[in-house]
Every structure is written in structure tokens, then in C-alpha cells.
Design an enzyme around this catalytic site. Structure first.
Site, PDB file in Angstrom:
ATOM      1  CG  ASP A 117      -0.506  -0.302   2.271  1.00  0.00           C
ATOM      2  OD1 ASP A 117       0.937  -0.447   2.594  1.00  0.00           O
ATOM      3  OD2 ASP A 117      -0.882  -0.638   3.448  1.00  0.00           O
ATOM      4  CE  LYS A 171       1.485   2.376  11.616  1.00  0.00           C
ATOM      5  NZ  LYS A 171       1.783   0.819  11.231  1.00  0.00           N
TER       6      LYS A 171
HETATM    7  N1  GDD Z   1       1.300 -11.143   4.289  1.00  0.00           N
HETATM    8  C1  GDD Z   1       1.076 -10.398   5.270  1.00  0.00           C
HETATM    9  N2  GDD Z   1       0.503 -10.842   6.495  1.00  0.00           N
HETATM   10  N3  GDD Z   1       1.103  -8.986   4.923  1.00  0.00           N
HETATM   11  C2  GDD Z   1       0.681  -8.019   6.015  1.00  0.00           C
HETATM   12  C3  GDD Z   1      -0.048  -8.500   7.041  1.00  0.00           C
HETATM   13  C4  GDD Z   1       0.067  -9.987   7.201  1.00  0.00           C
HETATM   14  O1  GDD Z   1      -0.412 -10.230   8.324  1.00  0.00           O
HETATM   15  N4  GDD Z   1      -0.091  -7.438   8.054  1.00  0.00           N
HETATM   16  C5  GDD Z   1       0.066  -6.358   7.138  1.00  0.00           C
HETATM   17  N5  GDD Z   1       0.734  -6.818   5.820  1.00  0.00           N
HETATM   18  C6  GDD Z   1       1.064  -6.047   4.846  1.00  0.00           C
HETATM   19  C7  GDD Z   1       0.207  -5.052   4.322  1.00  0.00           C
HETATM   20  O2  GDD Z   1      -0.281  -5.185   3.284  1.00  0.00           O
HETATM   21  C8  GDD Z   1       1.283  -3.701   3.762  1.00  0.00           C
HETATM   22  O3  GDD Z   1       1.538  -4.085   2.577  1.00  0.00           O
HETATM   23  C9  GDD Z   1       2.375  -4.115   4.809  1.00  0.00           C
HETATM   24  O4  GDD Z   1       2.318  -5.522   5.430  1.00  0.00           O
HETATM   25  C10 GDD Z   1       2.534  -3.085   6.194  1.00  0.00           C
HETATM   26  O5  GDD Z   1       0.964  -3.057   6.439  1.00  0.00           O
HETATM   27  P1  GDD Z   1       0.717  -2.565   8.046  1.00  0.00           P
HETATM   28  O6  GDD Z   1       1.064  -3.704   8.960  1.00  0.00           O
HETATM   29  O7  GDD Z   1      -0.798  -2.163   7.820  1.00  0.00           O
HETATM   30  O8  GDD Z   1       1.560  -1.333   8.391  1.00  0.00           O
HETATM   31  P2  GDD Z   1       1.500   0.130   7.824  1.00  0.00           P
HETATM   32  O9  GDD Z   1       1.150   0.152   6.397  1.00  0.00           O
HETATM   33  O10 GDD Z   1       0.586   0.959   8.715  1.00  0.00           O
HETATM   34  O11 GDD Z   1       2.827   0.727   8.202  1.00  0.00           O
HETATM   35  C11 GDD Z   1       3.942  -0.034   7.284  1.00  0.00           C
HETATM   36  O12 GDD Z   1       4.084   0.863   6.068  1.00  0.00           O
HETATM   37  C12 GDD Z   1       4.672   2.148   6.386  1.00  0.00           C
HETATM   38  C13 GDD Z   1       4.829   2.829   5.119  1.00  0.00           C
HETATM   39  O13 GDD Z   1       3.826   3.024   4.238  1.00  0.00           O
HETATM   40  C14 GDD Z   1       5.158   0.025   8.206  1.00  0.00           C
HETATM   41  O14 GDD Z   1       5.898  -0.661   7.515  1.00  0.00           O
HETATM   42  C15 GDD Z   1       5.655   1.442   8.429  1.00  0.00           C
HETATM   43  O15 GDD Z   1       6.956   1.373   9.220  1.00  0.00           O
HETATM   44  C16 GDD Z   1       5.953   2.057   7.168  1.00  0.00           C
HETATM   45  O16 GDD Z   1       6.206   3.548   7.348  1.00  0.00           O
HETATM   46  P1  GTP Z   2      -4.740  -0.755   6.266  1.00  0.00           P
HETATM   47  O1  GTP Z   2      -4.458  -2.179   5.678  1.00  0.00           O
HETATM   48  O2  GTP Z   2      -3.521  -0.436   7.409  1.00  0.00           O
HETATM   49  O3  GTP Z   2      -4.976   0.200   5.506  1.00  0.00           O
HETATM   50  O4  GTP Z   2      -5.823  -1.230   7.466  1.00  0.00           O
HETATM   51  P2  GTP Z   2      -7.037  -0.327   7.535  1.00  0.00           P
HETATM   52  O5  GTP Z   2      -7.197   0.740   6.684  1.00  0.00           O
HETATM   53  O6  GTP Z   2      -8.221  -1.177   7.751  1.00  0.00           O
HETATM   54  O7  GTP Z   2      -6.893   0.290   8.963  1.00  0.00           O
HETATM   55  P3  GTP Z   2      -8.103   1.033   9.976  1.00  0.00           P
HETATM   56  O8  GTP Z   2      -7.343   2.320  10.484  1.00  0.00           O
HETATM   57  O9  GTP Z   2      -9.196   1.273   9.003  1.00  0.00           O
HETATM   58  O10 GTP Z   2      -8.367   0.005  11.032  1.00  0.00           O
HETATM   59  C1  GTP Z   2      -8.126  -1.333  10.978  1.00  0.00           C
HETATM   60  C2  GTP Z   2      -7.428  -1.774  12.191  1.00  0.00           C
HETATM   61  O11 GTP Z   2      -7.002  -3.058  12.307  1.00  0.00           O
HETATM   62  C3  GTP Z   2      -6.425  -0.963  12.654  1.00  0.00           C
HETATM   63  O12 GTP Z   2      -6.591  -0.298  13.980  1.00  0.00           O
HETATM   64  C4  GTP Z   2      -4.947  -1.682  12.658  1.00  0.00           C
HETATM   65  O13 GTP Z   2      -4.135  -1.364  13.313  1.00  0.00           O
HETATM   66  C5  GTP Z   2      -5.554  -3.026  12.800  1.00  0.00           C
HETATM   67  N1  GTP Z   2      -4.971  -4.259  12.124  1.00  0.00           N
HETATM   68  C6  GTP Z   2      -3.408  -4.099  12.245  1.00  0.00           C
HETATM   69  N2  GTP Z   2      -3.146  -5.204  11.843  1.00  0.00           N
HETATM   70  C7  GTP Z   2      -3.912  -6.048  11.451  1.00  0.00           C
HETATM   71  C8  GTP Z   2      -3.857  -7.291  10.917  1.00  0.00           C
HETATM   72  O14 GTP Z   2      -3.133  -7.783  10.522  1.00  0.00           O
HETATM   73  N3  GTP Z   2      -5.029  -7.683  10.456  1.00  0.00           N
HETATM   74  C9  GTP Z   2      -6.151  -7.141  10.977  1.00  0.00           C
HETATM   75  N4  GTP Z   2      -7.548  -7.603  10.527  1.00  0.00           N
HETATM   76  N5  GTP Z   2      -6.368  -5.819  11.443  1.00  0.00           N
HETATM   77  C10 GTP Z   2      -5.016  -5.388  11.685  1.00  0.00           C
END
Ligand code: GDD
Ligand code: GTP
Length: 400
Positions: A117, A171
């Protein structure tokens, strides 16, 4: 040998993209006319000597299979696979679970890892150049973001001379640095030793603390990278190229525009030719039908089978497949979902993406699929759920 991994995540996340993700999983949402996941995949495919691209996520296999097949056809010399986690394992849990598969022959020396993303130029050449010049385990892409948004990301402090990562907090509660984790990494294969150390220490903790659940989840950022900071094993490659996170519909429109601009230089053949009423850059699917008097662009992405009537105006917008924009209708700063219609003289608009987050304010309008806007109706900064008829004007609302 080099391989690439894309962390595609899974359903139940990406809620901020709703209602778009109700019909289309986030990795496949069209950005710049291509599925979101295509952009990192295409960039990886250009890396000389890259043999494999492995997408890891927890979507059903059937969700990703058509994309895997298409991209395999587009990049026949690279082995492309989707590996499904049985549940969300976090950003390092999947890497650990599938480590044997990632490391199978040809054994990679280097592994690129990308979040899905993000919108980026994916400067792999720069990352590789820097990585090859040090003896660390990994090199992380660092990007500069405005100070008031920095704490939404993984924040990095590095040595300005050596570029060694000194400190990393995912974060943080309060501001540390404007240099943040861009979600793109280059690791030596020895990163799997570091991941194993992190996993073992988690298992160890769980054995002594009943509050810690013993499972296979692990976070790359908190559990692997943060402990490597200050050890001389992680380096930061700062880029000045374009970079954005794609979490919201508004950011999808912005990202689309950035990729279209990049295509002007790198892949002009993908874009619509500059004709009378096209303001570049614009992507128009070959099956779309656009009246020659409609004015399209800049930053417009028009999907398959879309029909645009005479005198219509579309800019800074994404129009998904099979939608109809009738005569003199206007779409600005918005996303129109599949099978939707705008009647004659209807107007769907919004504000462009704000630079900083304004809580609770809708910027771009988003129509989900099968939304029908009556003629001469104005929809401004609204989120509209699927299967809705909109007979009258609406401003700044979520229409359920
Ligand atoms: N396979 C897999 N399994 N992918 C995952 C999972 C999981 O359980 N959870 C998250 N991801 C993928 C998401 O699709 C995304 O590509 C990436 O891992 C990071 O997602 P998040 O864990 O939601 O973190 P974030 O996007 O809020 O923050 C991350 O990205 C930022 C930059 O956009 C972190 O790496 C931050 O440090 C970074 O600044
Ligand atoms: P992104 O994929 O990061 O865009 O998640 P999101 O847009 O759904 O985030 P949003 O703020 O709408 O709320 C979803 C919540 O799920 C957040 O509080 C995330 O921190 C939490 N979350 C974090 N990691 C995971 C994960 O691996 N699986 C799921 N189902 N939720 C997660």
C-alpha cells in the site's frame, strides 16, 4: 541471485478504502490503470537477475490467482507465486513461515521486500548500490514526510555520515524524525537468521508469560528491524523520488496521478494519446468509449467498457469498469465504482487529498459499485455505499 517479496495483506484490513474494497480486494484496486500490486511487481521484474517474485498474504488463493496468471504471462522469465498465510501472521510471520520456499534454489543472496500500500518509484538500483557498499543485513528505503504526519509511520534516526540506522520506532507516540520507513527493503539472506532470533525470543517470552500468546505472528518492523537499529546491521537509503502511502480513497487518486506522470516518461505507450480534449497524463482502457467532445484529464483513469458522453468533464479521478458518465456530467477529485451511472449534467466532486490528515473530513467523493446519480444532481465529498440511487444533492455525507 535476487528475489522479491510483496506483502499483500488480507481481507478485513483496508477498511479505510471501503466501500471500494467491498467488491475489489485492495491489492487489485486499479491505480494508474493497473492493479495496485502490479506497480511493485513490475518494478521488481525490471531488476537484473531477479528470478522469483513471491506475494505473501491471507487472501483466498482464488482472489489472487487471476492476477498471478496474468502477471506470469506478462513477465514469463520470472517465477511468480502467491503464498497464502492460514491467518494474518504479521509482516514477518509470513516470511518466516515460507522461508524454505523463499530460500529454495536458486538460493537468493538478496531479497527485496515491498509493502503493497505504497506508491513509489521503487528505486531498487539505488538500494542495491548502497547495500552492496556495506556489510549490513539490510537497507531500508527512507522517505521524508511532513512533520505532523511522521508518527503515522515507522520513524528512523540514522547517522548522517555512515547512513547506519541508529534508532527505529514503529509509529511512535511523539515525534522522533521526519525520515520514515518507506515500506521497501533490501535484505541479505541472513535476515532469516535475525527473524529466527526474533521468533525464538518471542517463544521464550511466551513460555514464561501466560499473557503472551504463542503463535506464529511476528512484525518485521517492531520485532526484527527495531532490534537491529544501533547494531550497525541496518542502513538507510533516503530517496527524494515520489512516495506516498495508499490507505485512503483520496490517496488512491493522488497515487494514480503520480504513476500516470511516471508513465509519461517510462511507459508512454500505456497512456492515452494526446488528442483534442485529452489533458495528459490520462489512462483510458482500450474498451472504453469516450465522446470526442468530452474533456479528460489531467490525472484521469478510465476503466474497461466505460462510456463517457459528449461534453463530459473528468479530472483527478478514477472511473471503474462498466460505468456510464452521461452528457455534460462532471467528475472531479473522485472515484466512481463499477457499473455506476451519472445522469446528464450530474456532478460528482470533492477536494483533492489534503496534505495533512483532517480528522472526520471527507475529501474526495467515492461512489461504490452500482451507484446511480440522477441527472443534474450534485454530490460533493460523499462516500456512497453500493446499490444506491441518488435522486438529490448531497454534501459531506456518508450515504449508506
Ligand atoms: N502477508 C501479510 N500478512 N502481509 C501483511 C500482514 C500480514 O499479516 N499485515 C500487514 N501486511 C502487509 C500490508 O499489506 C502492507 O503491505 C504491509 O504489510 C504493512 O502494513 P501494516 O502492517 O498495515 O503497516 P502500515 O502500512 O501501517 O505501516 C507500514 O508501512 C509504512 C509505510 O507505508 C510500516 O512498515 C511502517 O513502518 C511504514 O512507515
Ligand atoms: P490498512 O490495511 O493498514 O489500511 O488497515 P485499515 O485501513 O483497515 O486500518 P483502519 O485504521 O481502518 O483499522 C483497521 C485496524 O486493524 C487498525 O487498527 C489496524 O491497526 C488493525 N490491524 C493491524 N494489523 C492487522 C492485521 O494484521 N489484521 C487485521 N485484521 N487488522 C489489523
Amino acid at each position: 541471485v535476487t528475489k522479491g517479496v510483496i506483502l499483500v495483506g488480507g481481507p478485513s484490513k483496508g477498511t479505510r478504502m471501503r466501500p471500494l474494497t467491498l467488491d475489489c480486494p485492495k491489492p487489485l484496486l486499479p491505480i494508474g490503470g493497473k492493479p495496485m500490486v502490479w506497480h511493485p511487481l513490475n518494478a521488481l521484474a525490471q531488476v537484473p537477475g531477479l528470478t522469483d517474485i513471491i506475494m505473501i498474504g491471507f487472501y483466498e488463493d482464488s482472489v489472487m490467482a487471476p492476477f498471478v496468471r496474468e502477471s506470469q504471462r506478462e513477465f514469463p522469465n520470472i517465477r511468480i507465486a502467491y503464498m497464502r498465510e492460514y491467518r494474518s501472521l504479521g509482516t514477518a510471520g509470513g516470511l518466516y513461515h515460507f522461508r524454505d520456499l523463499i530460500l529454495r534454489t536458486p538460493v537468493p543472496q538478496h531479497i527485496f521486500i515491498c509493502n503493497i500500500d505504497i506508491c513509489s518509484s521503487f528505486p531498487f538500483t539505488e538500494l542495491l548500490a548502497m547495500h552492496s557498499a556495506h556489510r549490513g543485513v539490510g537497507t531500508i528505503l527512507g522517505v521524508n514526510v511532513p512533520k505532523d504526519t511522521a508518527t503515522k509511520y515507522g520513524c528512523i534516526v540514522s547517522d548522517p555520515e555512515t547512513k547506519q540506522m541508529l534508532h527505529y520506532v514503529e509509529k511512535p507516540e511523539s515525534w522522533i524524525s521526519n525520515t520514515v520507513n518507506g515500506g521497501v527493503y533490501l535484505f541479505d539472506k541472513s535476515v532469516f537468521d535475525e527473524i529466527k532470533v526474533a521468533m525464538d525470543s518471542k517463544t521464550e517470552c511466551a513460555a514464561h508469560n501466560p499473557l503472551i500468546e504463542l503463535d506464529e505472528t511476528l512484525q518485521l518492523e517492531q520485532d526484527v528491524i527495531a532490534p537491529l537499529a544501533g547494531t550497525g546491521k541496518m542502513y538507510v537509503c533516503e530517496t527524494r523520488d515520489f512516495w506516498r502511502q495508499i490507505k485512503t480513497a483520496a490517496s488512491a487518486v493522488t497515487a494514480s496521478g503520480l504513476y500516470l506522470k511516471q508513465f509519461q516518461k517510462s511507459r508512454p505507450e500505456l497512456l492515452a494519446p494526446k488528442t483534442g480534449e485529452v489533458i495528459e497524463p490520462v489512462y483510458i482502457d482500450s474498451t472504453a468509449h469516450i465522446d470526442p467532445t468530452a474533456k479528460i484529464g489531467p490525472n484521469a483513469t478510465i476503466g474497461p467498457n466505460v462510456v463517457v458522453g459528449e461534453g463530459a468533464r473528468i479530472a483527478n479521478a478514477i472511473i471503474l469498469d462498466n460505468s456510464v458518465i452521461d452528457k455534460h456530467a462532471v467528475v472531479l477529485n473522485s472515484i466512481v465504482g463499477s457499473n455506476s451511472t451519472l445522469g446528464k449534467w450530474a456532478r460528482v466532486d470533492g477536494e483533492p487529498e489534503p496534505v495533512s490528515d483532517v480528522k472526520g473530513q471527507i475529501s474526495v467523493s467515492v461512489l461504490a459499485s452500482d451507484v446511480h446519480v440522477a441527472p443534474e444532481t450534485h454530490i460533493r465529498s460523499c462516500i456512497v455505499l453500493p446499490n444506491k440511487n441518488l435522486p438529490k444533492n448531497a454534501y459531506n455525507q456518508v450515504l449508506l
